[in-house]
Design an enzyme around this catalytic site. Sequence first.
Site, PDB file in Angstrom:
ATOM      1  N   ASN A 108       0.829  -1.202   0.000  1.00  0.00           N
ATOM      2  CA  ASN A 108       0.000   0.000   0.000  1.00  0.00           C
ATOM      3  C   ASN A 108       0.872   1.264   0.000  1.00  0.00           C
ATOM      4  O   ASN A 108       0.997   1.925  -1.032  1.00  0.00           O
ATOM      5  CB  ASN A 108      -0.942  -0.046   1.218  1.00  0.00           C
ATOM      6  CG  ASN A 108      -2.036   0.983   1.150  1.00  0.00           C
ATOM      7  OD1 ASN A 108      -1.923   1.970   0.444  1.00  0.00           O
ATOM      8  ND2 ASN A 108      -3.117   0.766   1.876  1.00  0.00           N
ATOM      9  N   ASP A 109       1.525   1.567   1.119  1.00  0.00           N
ATOM     10  CA  ASP A 109       2.306   2.814   1.190  1.00  0.00           C
ATOM     11  C   ASP A 109       3.384   2.896   0.110  1.00  0.00           C
ATOM     12  O   ASP A 109       3.660   3.976  -0.406  1.00  0.00           O
ATOM     13  CB  ASP A 109       2.999   2.934   2.561  1.00  0.00           C
ATOM     14  CG  ASP A 109       2.008   3.062   3.696  1.00  0.00           C
ATOM     15  OD1 ASP A 109       0.848   3.431   3.429  1.00  0.00           O
ATOM     16  OD2 ASP A 109       2.389   2.767   4.847  1.00  0.00           O
ATOM     17  N   VAL A 110       3.984   1.752  -0.218  1.00  0.00           N
ATOM     18  CA  VAL A 110       5.130   1.783  -1.142  1.00  0.00           C
ATOM     19  C   VAL A 110       4.713   2.029  -2.592  1.00  0.00           C
ATOM     20  O   VAL A 110       5.551   2.168  -3.468  1.00  0.00           O
ATOM     21  CB  VAL A 110       5.979   0.491  -1.037  1.00  0.00           C
ATOM     22  CG1 VAL A 110       6.556   0.341   0.356  1.00  0.00           C
ATOM     23  CG2 VAL A 110       5.206  -0.742  -1.451  1.00  0.00           C
TER      24      VAL A 110
END
Length: 511
Positions: free
Chosen positions: A437-439
Site C-alpha cells: 500500500n504505502d510503497v
Amino acid sequence: MEPGLLTIIYLIASVTFILGLKMLSHPETARKGNLIAAAGMTLAVLGTIFIYRDPYTEERLHNYGWIFGGLVIGGIIGVLAAKKVKMTAMPEMVSMFNGMGGACAALISVIEFNHFLKESFVIRVDDPLDSSVLGQGIGVDYGMLITIFLGLIIGSVSFAGSMIAWGKLNGKIKDWSFKGQHIVNLGVFGLIVGLTIFLISTINSSYEIDNGYLTNTAKDVSIHALVNIHTSVYVLFYLIFFLSLVYGVFFVAPIGGADMPVVISLLNLFTGVAAACGGFLYGNKVMLTGGILVGAAGTLLTILMCKAMNRSLGNVLIGSFGGSKVAGTGAREQGAYKEIALSDASVVMAYANKVMIVPGYGLAVAQAQHACHELEKLLNEKGVDVKYAIHPVAGRMPGHMNVLLAEADVNYEKLLEMEEANAEFPSTDVVLILGANDVVNPAAKNDPASPIYGMPILDVELAKTVIVNKRSMKPGYAGIENDLFFQPKTSMLFGDAKKVLQDLIGEIKNL
Ligand code: TAP
C-alpha cells in the site's frame, strides 16, 4: 594478558563476523553467513571462558555456575523465541534482542563502576605508608571512567528505546508525545552530560582532597573507603543511569510507527557502540570488534533506510512520520474505485507479455509467498515474463520481501530493486500488487501535505493495468489513503492474498 591461543581465537572470530556480515547481504548466502558468524561467536565465548585472564590479577574466569547457567537459560529462551516468532513479528524480536544487548552494556558499566571505585585506585597505591610513593602513578584513569559512563548512557538509552520500539511494533504502546517534548528531551540529555562531567570531577577531587589524608593514616585505608565517604557519588551515578533510561523512552516515544525500522537500526548502532565500550573496558579485542561491526552496520543501515525514504535522520527523529496523525490525502474525498472478478484478473494476466508482482506487508501476513511462486511458475509456463518489484521498505523490516520470497525459492534474479523496477513499469502489461500500500502510494510524489511526501515509491501507474489485492479499503502502515486505488487503470481484487492467489491459480489452470 591474553595468551597467544586466545589472540588467534579472537582473530578467527573477528574474521567470521566480517564474513558473516558480507554473506548476510545476499539471500542465497545469508543462512550460511549467520551460521559462520554464530560459530565464530561460540568460539570467542568459549575462549574467553576458558583461556582469558584478567589483565590486572591474571586470574581466569571462575564463576562457571553463573556463566553456564546464564548461557543455558539465555540459549533456551533464544531458541524458543526464534522458533516461535512469526516472520511478521521479526522486527519486534530484533528490537527486543537489541534492547537486551543495550541492557548488558549498561549493566557492565554498573559493575565496572563499582570495581573501578574499589580496585582501580588501590592497585596503583604501592605503599600507602610511604609518602614518597604516593602521588606517583596514583590517580583517576579518565579513559576507563569515560568509557564506563559512555557504556552506561548509550546502553541504557538503547535498552529503554528498544523496549518502547518493541511495544510500538506489536501494538502494545501507542505513539506518545507532548508539547515541547523535543526541548524536554534536549534538557534531559543536557542534564545527563552535565551530571556526568560533574561526577567525574567529583571523583577526581575526592581523591585529591583525601590524598593528604591517606599519607598520614593507617595502611589499610584504601581510596575506595575514602571515595565511599561520598555516597553522593553512587547516588549521582544511579541518577545518570535512571535519566538515561528516561531519555531512551522520551527519545523513541514520539517517533511515528512507520519510522520504527530506522529507529531500531539507530538503536542497533547505539548497542554496538555500548558493547564496544565493554570491549574497551575489559581489553577484550573480540568484544571491541563485534561492537564496532554492529555499530558500523547500524550506521550504514540507518543511512540506507533514510535514503530509501528520501528523508534526513533529523526529520525521522523529529518529523513524527506515520504517527497517529492522519494528514494529507487522508482527509480528501477519493471518489469511486472499481473491482475486478477473479476470472477477469486471471485472463488479463495469462494473456499478458509481462507481469510485475509488487509484494508488500499483506503478503507476509497472509503467508502467501509459496502461492505467489506457484502463480509465477504457472504464468511462466504460459509464456508470461514474471518479475517482482521490491521496494526497500516494503513489509516491516529491511529485506522483508527478499527473505519471504527466498523462503518460497523464488529465483533471486527475478527480484528487481526499486530503480530497476521503475524503469520496467512502462513496458509492463499487468502489475499485481499483493498486500502493498504505502510503497505504491502516489501521494509520496504529488501531495506535499502527505506524511510520506518525498519517499521514493514504485511507479506502478506507469504500467498498462494495475490489479491491487488487499482485504479492504483500509489504509496501510502510514495510516493514509491511497489515490492509486481510485485511478482509472486500477482494479481492486479483494480478499486474503493467499486465498486470492490460490483461486487465481485454479482459474488460470482452467483457461
Ligand atoms: P502497508 O502500507 O503496511 O500495506 C499493507 C497492506 O496489506 C494493507 O493496506 C492491508 O490492507 C494489506 N493486507 C494486510 N493483510 C493482508 C492479507 N492477509 N491479504 C491481503 N492484503 C493484506 O505495506 P507496504 O506497502 O509493504 O509498506 C510498508 C510500510 O511499512 C511503509 O509505510 C514502511 O515505511 C513501513 N514500515 C517498513 C518497515 C521496513 S524496514 N520494511 C518497517 C516498519 C514499517 P487490508 O487491511 O485492507 O487488507
